[in-house]
Design an enzyme around this catalytic site. Structure first.
Site, short mmCIF file in Angstrom:
data_model
loop_
_atom_site.label_atom_id
_atom_site.label_comp_id
_atom_site.label_asym_id
_atom_site.label_seq_id
_atom_site.Cartn_x
_atom_site.Cartn_y
_atom_site.Cartn_z
N HIS A 123 -12.62 -116.14 108.13
CA HIS A 123 -12.94 -115.53 109.42
C HIS A 123 -11.99 -115.96 110.53
O HIS A 123 -12.02 -115.39 111.62
CB HIS A 123 -14.38 -115.87 109.85
CG HIS A 123 -14.53 -117.28 110.35
ND1 HIS A 123 -14.57 -118.35 109.52
CD2 HIS A 123 -14.62 -117.76 111.62
CE1 HIS A 123 -14.70 -119.45 110.24
NE2 HIS A 123 -14.73 -119.13 111.51
C1 UD1 Z 1 -17.10 -117.78 116.03
C2 UD1 Z 1 -16.60 -119.16 116.51
C3 UD1 Z 1 -16.06 -119.95 115.32
C4 UD1 Z 1 -17.09 -120.03 114.22
C5 UD1 Z 1 -17.53 -118.62 113.84
C6 UD1 Z 1 -18.55 -118.59 112.74
C7 UD1 Z 1 -15.66 -119.31 118.76
C8 UD1 Z 1 -14.41 -119.43 119.51
N1 UD1 Z 1 -15.52 -119.04 117.46
O1 UD1 Z 1 -16.00 -117.03 115.60
O2 UD1 Z 1 -15.74 -121.25 115.74
O3 UD1 Z 1 -16.53 -120.69 113.11
O4 UD1 Z 1 -18.06 -117.98 115.01
O5 UD1 Z 1 -18.92 -117.29 112.45
O6 UD1 Z 1 -16.73 -119.45 119.32
N2 UD1 Z 1 -19.44 -109.80 115.51
C9 UD1 Z 1 -20.37 -108.97 114.93
N3 UD1 Z 1 -21.64 -109.40 114.87
C10 UD1 Z 1 -22.04 -110.61 115.35
C11 UD1 Z 1 -21.09 -111.45 115.94
C12 UD1 Z 1 -19.78 -111.03 116.00
O7 UD1 Z 1 -20.04 -107.88 114.49
O8 UD1 Z 1 -23.23 -110.94 115.26
C13 UD1 Z 1 -18.04 -109.36 115.59
C14 UD1 Z 1 -17.56 -109.36 117.03
O9 UD1 Z 1 -17.73 -108.12 117.61
C15 UD1 Z 1 -16.11 -109.73 116.91
C16 UD1 Z 1 -16.04 -110.54 115.62
O10 UD1 Z 1 -17.24 -110.31 114.92
O11 UD1 Z 1 -15.31 -108.60 116.77
C17 UD1 Z 1 -15.85 -112.01 115.91
O12 UD1 Z 1 -16.95 -112.58 116.61
P1 UD1 Z 1 -16.73 -113.75 117.69
O13 UD1 Z 1 -18.04 -114.19 118.19
O14 UD1 Z 1 -15.72 -113.31 118.69
O15 UD1 Z 1 -16.04 -114.94 116.91
P2 UD1 Z 1 -16.10 -115.45 115.39
O16 UD1 Z 1 -14.84 -115.00 114.74
O17 UD1 Z 1 -17.40 -115.10 114.74
#
Ligand code: UD1
Length: 391
Positions: free
Chosen positions: A230
């Site tokens: 991820h």
């Molecule tokens: C975040 C944390 C990371 C952790 C990871 C575990 C930060 C900087 N990063 O990264 O440290 O290891 O979570 O998962 O806080 N999305 C969904 N559904 C959700 C949540 C997110 O579709 O419930 C999508 C978002 O729209 C985005 C992507 O997933 O496009 C990434 O989500 P984001 O919360 O930005 O960071 P993570 O990569 O999950």
């Protein structure tokens, strides 16, 4: 005494569950709310920033780990880092002004950790950081910035291992702010180990598979690989992600069935980079939706090898003894590496290096190790450190 703790993203839920249980156990031992010692009566408020909001990324963990519904949800959702941090600070400030807790407790290194520690200190509220002192030394990782700022501001820094204490000392953190408590993730692992072990593998695949035809009844323990990806450094760059996917589909999955619970960020980029069809068509791959805590633990317990860029999984592999290839160039968790007695090897995203280490791990046996104080009782020590705080 009012304690407000904060969660935002998936790994936070796993860390907060035992802390909330420790508070409940403490209150059960000190039932008298009119006790003269205020620190003996703990009022707890749980705030969810809403960074992770999908049921599979959030609610599934609350349910599986018996975390009570958050008292307050800030509804921050997706966005750039500045948007997530900014929105969290704006909403969290209102909560602090209304609730006036004595302590704000933050865990891990996600955007919620940073946003809420900064807001707490600006409101002159004491802040406790659980999982303090981890350092990758890599400022291109958003999590490293979150760790540095949170530790610089926190009043109480609760560390998972001795290497983290050394990091804090080198940065000049006064000794009286630091407490070595152990790894709170392992509390959750130990509390759920039996339940996970009892889950048949087939059930894990059946209830999480993206495609019915990939559900394989013949997958046996120690005869499959698991992968999770991820990190932006692996999945946001088309060239890097493509070469990883080609290696996985053309080599790893030819030797062992490869089970891959796909994080939303990875899935979005597979689709954007035109790789989605390639992974869907693989016969020896099992693509899963994001899985809940017990299913992930079950997958890890039976895996021949773990390929991951997750810090939490590195730690779980250490205690379970699963040979682990960490798809990163550095780690804030060196205690999980073989040179410190752990089960993990850093392989970055260089395919030759991954291939070489992958072959080695295939001939390795599971070798569980337990770093000091990764004993399943960290949450109680965290709570005691807060109660005993005298400054
Ligand atoms: C975040 C944390 C990371 C952790 C990871 C575990 C930060 C900087 N990063 O990264 O440290 O290891 O979570 O998962 O806080 N999305 C969904 N559904 C959700 C949540 C997110 O579709 O419930 C999508 C978002 O729209 C985005 C992507 O997933 O496009 C990434 O989500 P984001 O919360 O930005 O960071 P993570 O990569 O999950």
């Amino acid at each position: 005494m009012k304690i407000l703790s904060v969660v935002g993203a998936r790994p936070n839920f796993i860390k907060i569950a035992p802390f909330i249980r420790a508070i409940a156990e403490h209150n059960a031992k000190h039932p008298n709310p009119s006790s003269p010692s205020p620190s003996l009566n703990l009022e707890h408020i749980l705030v969810h920033t809403g960074q992770h909001y999908d049921d599979k990324m959030s609610k599934a963990f609350f349910d599986a780990l018996d975390i009570p519904k958050a008292d307050i949800n800030l509804g921050v959702g997706s966005g750039s880092h500045a948007e997530q941090v900014g929105k969290t600070m704006i909403e969290f400030e209102k909560v602090l002004k209304a609730e006036k807790p004595v302590w704000v407790v933050v865990v891990g290194d996600v955007n919620a950790t940073l946003a809420c520690s900064v807001t707490a200190k600006k409101e002159n509220i004491k802040c406790c950081h659980i999982e303090a002192g981890l350092r990758s030394g890599d400022l291109s990782m958003p999590e490293e910035i979150n760790r540095l700022v949170t530790d610089r501001l926190s009043d109480l820094l609760l560390t998972p291992d001795n290497l983290s204490i050394e990091n804090l000392r080198k940065e000049g953190v006064p000794e009286e702010k630091i407490r070595f408590v152990g790894n709170i993730m392992i509390d959750t692992l130990e509390a759920n180990r039996q339940k996970a072990a009892a889950i048949p593998m087939f059930h894990v695949l059946k209830r999480n598979a993206l495609l019915d035809h990939q559900i394989r009844p013949d997958i046996l323990d120690e005869h499959y690989a698991v992968m999770t990806l991820h990190r932006p450094s692996n999945v946001d760059d088309k060239i890097i992600f493509s070469s990883l996917v080609h290696f996985l589909t053309r080599e790893v999955s030819h030797e062992l069935p490869l089970i891959w619970p796909i994080h939303p960020r990875a899935r979005r980029n597979l689709e954007q980079f035109g790789l989605w069809q390639e992974v869907l068509e693989q016969k020896n791959m099992v693509l899963l939706h994001p899985v809940d805590y017990h299913d992930m633990l079950r997958l890890n317990m039976g895996a021949k090898v773990m390929l991951t860029d997750s810090g939490g999984l590195q730690e779980e592999c250490t205690v379970l003894g699963t040979p682990c290839l960490t798809l990163r160039w550095n780690t804030e968790r060196p205690i999980t590496l073989k040179e410190h007695g752990g089960a993990s090897v850093l392989v970055g995203n260089n395919i030759d290096r991954i291939r070489q280490e992958y072959k080695i791990t295939l001939s390795q046996k599971r070798l569980p190790v337990r770093p000091e104080l990764w004993d399943g009782h960290t949450a109680g020590r965290c709570l005691q450190a807060i109660i005993n705080y005298t400054h």
